[in-house]
Design an enzyme around this catalytic site. Structure first.
Site, PDB file in Angstrom:
ATOM      1  N   LYS A  17       5.310   7.656 -10.112  1.00  0.00           N
ATOM      2  CA  LYS A  17       5.704   6.951 -11.055  1.00  0.00           C
ATOM      3  C   LYS A  17       5.250   7.402 -12.286  1.00  0.00           C
ATOM      4  O   LYS A  17       3.809   7.093 -12.466  1.00  0.00           O
ATOM      5  CB  LYS A  17       5.764   5.350 -10.828  1.00  0.00           C
ATOM      6  CG  LYS A  17       6.666   5.001  -9.678  1.00  0.00           C
ATOM      7  CD  LYS A  17       6.614   3.780  -9.288  1.00  0.00           C
ATOM      8  CE  LYS A  17       7.386   3.327  -7.928  1.00  0.00           C
ATOM      9  NZ  LYS A  17       7.428   1.783  -7.746  1.00  0.00           N
ATOM     10  N   ASP A 147      -6.178  -2.706  -9.582  1.00  0.00           N
ATOM     11  CA  ASP A 147      -5.592  -3.573  -9.229  1.00  0.00           C
ATOM     12  C   ASP A 147      -6.349  -4.667  -8.964  1.00  0.00           C
ATOM     13  O   ASP A 147      -5.912  -6.067  -8.600  1.00  0.00           O
ATOM     14  CB  ASP A 147      -4.623  -3.296  -8.008  1.00  0.00           C
ATOM     15  CG  ASP A 147      -3.141  -3.015  -8.379  1.00  0.00           C
ATOM     16  OD1 ASP A 147      -2.863  -2.728  -9.673  1.00  0.00           O
ATOM     17  OD2 ASP A 147      -2.268  -2.937  -7.529  1.00  0.00           O
ATOM     18  N   HIS A 207       3.593 -13.891  -7.416  1.00  0.00           N
ATOM     19  CA  HIS A 207       4.195 -12.464  -7.373  1.00  0.00           C
ATOM     20  C   HIS A 207       5.019 -12.072  -6.326  1.00  0.00           C
ATOM     21  O   HIS A 207       4.529 -11.950  -5.179  1.00  0.00           O
ATOM     22  CB  HIS A 207       2.984 -11.391  -7.716  1.00  0.00           C
ATOM     23  CG  HIS A 207       3.562 -10.115  -8.068  1.00  0.00           C
ATOM     24  ND1 HIS A 207       3.536  -9.194  -9.217  1.00  0.00           N
ATOM     25  CD2 HIS A 207       4.350  -9.224  -7.243  1.00  0.00           C
ATOM     26  CE1 HIS A 207       4.197  -8.033  -9.140  1.00  0.00           C
ATOM     27  NE2 HIS A 207       4.563  -7.962  -7.865  1.00  0.00           N
ATOM     28  N   GLY A 211       5.903  -6.387  -1.964  1.00  0.00           N
ATOM     29  CA  GLY A 211       4.500  -7.041  -1.976  1.00  0.00           C
ATOM     30  C   GLY A 211       4.574  -8.123  -2.402  1.00  0.00           C
ATOM     31  O   GLY A 211       5.473  -8.424  -3.451  1.00  0.00           O
ATOM     32  N   ALA A 282      15.124  -8.698   0.016  1.00  0.00           N
ATOM     33  CA  ALA A 282      15.636 -10.112  -0.083  1.00  0.00           C
ATOM     34  C   ALA A 282      16.941 -10.131  -0.440  1.00  0.00           C
ATOM     35  O   ALA A 282      17.355 -11.297  -0.003  1.00  0.00           O
ATOM     36  CB  ALA A 282      14.755 -10.718  -1.231  1.00  0.00           C
ATOM     37  N   ILE A 330      11.402 -10.381  -6.730  1.00  0.00           N
ATOM     38  CA  ILE A 330      12.078 -11.398  -6.239  1.00  0.00           C
ATOM     39  C   ILE A 330      11.980 -12.667  -7.252  1.00  0.00           C
ATOM     40  O   ILE A 330      12.875 -13.414  -7.487  1.00  0.00           O
ATOM     41  CB  ILE A 330      11.332 -11.865  -4.817  1.00  0.00           C
ATOM     42  CG1 ILE A 330      11.988 -10.714  -3.845  1.00  0.00           C
ATOM     43  CG2 ILE A 330      12.181 -13.217  -4.229  1.00  0.00           C
ATOM     44  CD1 ILE A 330      11.330 -10.678  -2.540  1.00  0.00           C
TER      45      ILE A 330
END
Length: 397
Positions: A17, A147, A207, A211, A282, A330
């Site tokens: 990305k 991260d 979050h 994930g 979801a 989500i």
């Protein structure tokens, strides 16, 4: 161009990305994706000024290098050459070595590679992306943003596992946490929303995407988080199981499952997909639930209940609470999931702002609930990890 841009690269095992980010506004002026690396249908696509372009990547190897090489030509063609001042790389695992963003050199790259045992799918790919970018853009300073770095402020009581200390001293087994860049960004934006200095702000950041993780943030610092040694623990996710009795692993091995079968099931066949027997998405869960699908309904209930349990438990890590932050694909967009999580937290006194909750979707932020009991709010903050990577890269120039 007078703007300062940063080329942000997120190199995966079979994908890449990228985005050119305005380091002041956070806007992505160019964004794209290379995917299916290592396969015959490897390709690369990008979006610029509303127009999407896709090309094939030929050959069967070195696709990361080829894709980044094409980025050189693309940025020149679009006139970004003089405006790009740095390259920022998203690296999943920094272990205990990297507690903040660092400028990349050969020693740093080797350190990232040395941490591959802790992130075997991600760190080797990140290092491949770094080496390809250094070769393709030799004159640009490059930076690694981790991260795990935001969570290095966790106290020992939060990151220490209740296991033999040798597992930590000899093998580094402890809680590291992930999604740190996202939790960092949304907590700063949330402090602005409530007009309070981040150094005096306490949040629980949620979050939720394919994930998912929760983070307790005290005085602007991470003090606990749900993901642990790997991104497998904590919340139920799209295909990951989240918290699980480790005795189940031994049980399945004794039943004849191979180690690979066990961990493939826990990582890729669990979560929404496993519980529903239907999908890891979801949106698909919600659609099927409306049609009365029992598995989808159960998946929805398990997911929202587990999120609420983590949020409530993290009150123990804080002296007070200013807000609960929803973010991720989500968290930012799913009204029914946010509503159910807040319903499960009614003991904390949260009352939904129906109009606010309905309005805070599709890129919009806002306050969606309030608790007079806690003097706290629940809010939606769209995350922008690329902006953090760009900002922290420019700060080190």
């Amino acid at each position: 161009m007078n703007n300062e841009y940063v080329l942000v690269i997120n190199s995966g095992s079979s994908s890449l990305k990228f985005a050119v980010i305005d380091s002041v506004s956070g806007d992505a002026v160019l964004s794209g994706l290379g995917e299916c690396f290592g396969l015959e249908d490897a390709r690369m696509s990008w979006k610029y000024q509303g127009q999407k372009t896709e090309i094939a990547i030929e050959g069967n190897e070195n696709h990361h290098k080829i894709a980044i090489g094409k980025l050189v030509g693309l940025t020149e063609e679009l006139g970004f050459t003089d405006g790009i001042v740095a390259i920022g790389h998203r690296i999943v695992h920094g272990g205990e070595k990297f507690t903040k963003t660092v400028r990349i050199n050969e020693e740093v790259t080797k350190e990232i590679e040395s941490l591959s045992d802790l992130a075997p799918l991600h760190n080797p790919a990140g290092a491949i992306g770094i080496r390809a970018a250094v070769e393709a853009f030799p004159s640009l300073p490059q930076f690694a943003v981790f991260d795990t770095a935001f969570h290095q402020t966790m106290p020992k009581r939060a990151y220490t596992g209740a296991i033999a200390k040798e597992l930590y001293t000899d093998f580094g087994v402890r809680r590291y946490g992930f999604h740190g860049t996202s939790h960092y960004f949304v907590s700063r934006e949330a402090a602005k929303m409530i007009n309070k200095p981040i150094e005096e702000s306490n949040f629980i950041s949620v979050h939720l995407g394919n994930g998912a993780s929760v983070c307790a943030i005290k005085d602007g610092n991470s003090v606990d988080t749900s993901m642990g040694f790997t991104p497998l623990s904590g919340l139920m996710m799209g295909t990951r199981c989240g918290d699980l009795d480790p005795g189940i692993i031994e049980y399945l091995l004794k039943k004849g499952w191979s180690q690979e079968q066990v961990f493939n099931s826990l990582n890729k066949e669990s979560g929404f997909l496993g519980v529903s027997g239907l999908t890891s998405d979801a949106r698909g869960i919600l659609e099927a639930m409306e049609e009365g699908h029992e598995g989808a309904t159960l998946a929805f209930q398990v997911f929202t209940y587990r999120v609420a349990k983590y949020v409530a438990s993290y009150l123990a890590a804080l002296d007070s609470l200013d807000g609960i932050i929803f973010t991720g694909g989500i968290g930012e967009n799913s009204l029914p999931i946010r509503r159910e999580i807040l319903s499960n937290l009614k003991i904390l006194g949260f009352v939904e702002d129906v109009a606010g909750n309905e309005g805070a979707r599709f890129g919009a932020d806002g306050i969606i609930a309030k608790s007079e009991m806690l003097n706290a709010v629940a809010m939606v903050i769209p995350t922008n990890e690329e902006f953090v990577i760009a900002q922290q890269s420019v700060e080190l120039l």
